[in-house]
Write an enzyme that holds these catalytic residues in place. Structure first.
Site, PDB file in Angstrom:
ATOM      1  N   LYS A  39       0.838  -1.204   0.000  1.00  0.00           N
ATOM      2  CA  LYS A  39       0.000   0.000   0.000  1.00  0.00           C
ATOM      3  C   LYS A  39       0.868   1.247   0.000  1.00  0.00           C
ATOM      4  CE  LYS A  39      -2.601   1.561   3.603  1.00  0.00           C
ATOM      5  NZ  LYS A  39      -2.690   3.039   3.723  1.00  0.00           N
ATOM      6  N   ASP A  66      -3.543   4.324  -1.656  1.00  0.00           N
ATOM      7  CA  ASP A  66      -4.498   4.771  -0.638  1.00  0.00           C
ATOM      8  C   ASP A  66      -4.674   6.283  -0.758  1.00  0.00           C
ATOM      9  OD1 ASP A  66      -6.208   4.829   1.454  1.00  0.00           O
ATOM     10  OD2 ASP A  66      -4.700   4.481   2.998  1.00  0.00           O
ATOM     11  N   PHE A  69      -9.508   9.926  -1.735  1.00  0.00           N
ATOM     12  CA  PHE A  69     -10.086  11.089  -2.413  1.00  0.00           C
ATOM     13  C   PHE A  69     -11.341  11.564  -1.703  1.00  0.00           C
ATOM     14  CE2 PHE A  69      -8.155   9.011  -6.352  1.00  0.00           C
ATOM     15  CZ  PHE A  69      -7.034   9.815  -6.322  1.00  0.00           C
ATOM     16  N   ASP A  71     -13.549  15.029  -2.878  1.00  0.00           N
ATOM     17  CA  ASP A  71     -13.569  16.319  -3.581  1.00  0.00           C
ATOM     18  C   ASP A  71     -14.818  16.363  -4.452  1.00  0.00           C
ATOM     19  OD1 ASP A  71     -12.741  18.776  -4.748  1.00  0.00           O
ATOM     20  OD2 ASP A  71     -10.639  18.153  -4.746  1.00  0.00           O
ATOM     21  N   PRO A  73     -17.216  15.970  -7.734  1.00  0.00           N
ATOM     22  CA  PRO A  73     -17.229  14.837  -8.676  1.00  0.00           C
ATOM     23  C   PRO A  73     -16.276  14.986  -9.855  1.00  0.00           C
ATOM     24  CG  PRO A  73     -19.455  15.313  -7.945  1.00  0.00           C
ATOM     25  CD  PRO A  73     -18.593  16.392  -7.368  1.00  0.00           C
ATOM     26  N   GLN A 199      -4.624   3.424  16.517  1.00  0.00           N
ATOM     27  CA  GLN A 199      -5.820   2.678  16.103  1.00  0.00           C
ATOM     28  C   GLN A 199      -6.760   2.499  17.287  1.00  0.00           C
ATOM     29  OE1 GLN A 199      -6.534   2.183  13.147  1.00  0.00           O
ATOM     30  NE2 GLN A 199      -4.684   1.923  11.916  1.00  0.00           N
ATOM     31  N   ARG A 220       2.547  -0.761  10.647  1.00  0.00           N
ATOM     32  CA  ARG A 220       3.645  -0.753  11.622  1.00  0.00           C
ATOM     33  C   ARG A 220       4.015  -2.103  12.230  1.00  0.00           C
ATOM     34  NH1 ARG A 220       0.900   4.455  14.274  1.00  0.00           N
ATOM     35  NH2 ARG A 220      -0.847   3.322  13.326  1.00  0.00           N
TER      36      ARG A 220
HETATM   37  O1  LIG Z   1      -7.623   3.388   4.028  1.00  0.00           O
HETATM   38  C1  LIG Z   1      -6.915   2.785   4.828  1.00  0.00           C
HETATM   39  O2  LIG Z   1      -6.106   1.937   4.427  1.00  0.00           O
HETATM   40  C2  LIG Z   1      -7.121   3.031   6.258  1.00  0.00           C
HETATM   41  C3  LIG Z   1      -8.424   3.287   6.645  1.00  0.00           C
HETATM   42  C4  LIG Z   1      -8.742   3.307   8.017  1.00  0.00           C
HETATM   43  O3  LIG Z   1      -9.905   3.458   8.408  1.00  0.00           O
HETATM   44  N1  LIG Z   1      -7.735   3.134   8.912  1.00  0.00           N
HETATM   45  C5  LIG Z   1      -6.428   2.937   8.540  1.00  0.00           C
HETATM   46  O4  LIG Z   1      -5.568   2.761   9.415  1.00  0.00           O
HETATM   47  N2  LIG Z   1      -6.110   2.927   7.203  1.00  0.00           N
HETATM   48  C6  LIG Z   1      -4.710   2.757   6.775  1.00  0.00           C
HETATM   49  O5  LIG Z   1      -4.210   1.507   7.223  1.00  0.00           O
HETATM   50  C7  LIG Z   1      -2.861   1.620   7.644  1.00  0.00           C
HETATM   51  C8  LIG Z   1      -2.745   1.139   9.053  1.00  0.00           C
HETATM   52  O6  LIG Z   1      -1.416   1.165   9.454  1.00  0.00           O
HETATM   53  P1  LIG Z   1      -0.945   0.564  10.863  1.00  0.00           P
HETATM   54  O7  LIG Z   1      -1.828   1.160  11.917  1.00  0.00           O
HETATM   55  O8  LIG Z   1       0.481   0.972  10.956  1.00  0.00           O
HETATM   56  O9  LIG Z   1      -1.147  -0.936  10.743  1.00  0.00           O
HETATM   57  C9  LIG Z   1      -2.444   3.069   7.440  1.00  0.00           C
HETATM   58  O10 LIG Z   1      -1.725   3.136   6.240  1.00  0.00           O
HETATM   59  C10 LIG Z   1      -3.758   3.823   7.315  1.00  0.00           C
HETATM   60  O11 LIG Z   1      -3.674   4.900   6.399  1.00  0.00           O
END
Ligand SMILES: O=C(O)c1cc(=O)[nH]c(=O)n1[C@@H]1O[C@H](COP(=O)(O)O)[C@@H](O)[C@H]1O
Length: 242
Positions: A39, A66, A69, A71, A73, A199, A220
């Site tokens: 990603k 990732d 977006f 904004d 349409p 998180q 991470r």
């Molecule tokens: O769109 C995402 O991937 C995403 C959505 C969401 O609700 N929460 C979320 O953590 N993410 C992505 O998922 C990844 C989580 O990363 P770690 O918390 O390091 O495992 C990050 O790159 C966030 O940008």
């Protein structure tokens, strides 16, 4: 039988490279032959990481851009098409950005197919996994998180999108609501005992897949591990045991 039912464990893990381009290239080098999906998010893109999208694809990875977006349409239609032109296999958009915006994203993917012969999956973020009910209320949404996530998920699929991003805690309800063919991507995944960081709504890799996620996003716990390959492989093993 859903269209993602037969994926192997390693095809279900999306590794988030939330770092600069040098570190991302080094991680990709280590994960080559192990991971399927990488990603590329906004930390990497805005640090000169956009060329990595095509680079990683050429090295055989599937690339999740990732983009998140949100904004008007006209802008998102073009942005999805542009991301596809860069080589994205999957892009994200905020589900709260309106039905018109989601439909425009779907159209942008169709235009990419017509012009470049490459159509990325487009999936909508429902409620960010870092948010809890209090955070959501502060931005004006007072209904319970599962209800908000379900409403945005339905809007996304009705607008032609391929699936959604949600917390593993909502994955079971989402699978029931969206049916067997939707992409259900769950970040907020932590192997037992791993640090949560920012998180909030989390589950283990196996619990997320068991609940109905087609894919999990892990950043991470893999990228900041002393041995990222071992961390990745231990998640593969956890999924294979489940
Ligand atoms: O769109 C995402 O991937 C995403 C959505 C969401 O609700 N929460 C979320 O953590 N993410 C992505 O998922 C990844 C989580 O990363 P770690 O918390 O390091 O495992 C990050 O790159 C966030 O940008």
């Amino acid at each position: 039988m859903g269209r993602f039912d037969n994926l192997s464990a390693r095809e279900r893990i999306m590794v988030a490279l939330d770092c600069g381009p040098d570190e991302a290239r080094a991680l990709a080098g280590k994960l080559e032959g192990h991971a399927t999906w990488l990603k590329v998010g906004i930390t990497l893109i805005y640090d000169g990481g956009l060329p990595l999208v095509s680079e990683l694809r050429e090295r055989g990875f599937k690339v999740f851009v990732d983009s998140k977006f949100h904004d008007i349409p006209h802008q998102v239609r073009g942005a999805v098409k542009s991301a596809a032109h860069s080589g994205a296999d999957l892009v994200t958009v905020h589900g709260s950005g309106s039905e018109a915006m989601l439909r425009a994203c779907h159209e942008g993917a169709g235009q990419a197919q017509d012009e470049y012969g490459h159509k990325p999956y487009v999936i909508a973020i429902t409620v960010l996994t870092s948010m809890d009910a209090d955070e959501l209320a502060k931005v004006g949404v007072t209904r319970p998180i599962p209800e908000q996530a379900a409403a945005l998920a339905k809007l996304a699929l009705d607008s032609g999108l391929d699936g959604i991003v949600c917390s593993p805690r909502e994955a079971r309800e989402m699978r029931e609501l969206l049916g067997p063919d939707a992409l259900i991507v769950t970040p907020g995944v932590r192997p037992a005992g791993a640090a949560l960081g920012d998180q909030s709504r989390v589950a283990t890799p196996a619990a997320a897949i068991e609940a109905g996620a087609s894919h999990i996003v892990v950043g991470r716990p893999i990228t900041q591990a002393d041995d990222p390959v071992a961390a990745f492989e231990s998640i593969v093993a956890e999924l294979e045991r489940a």
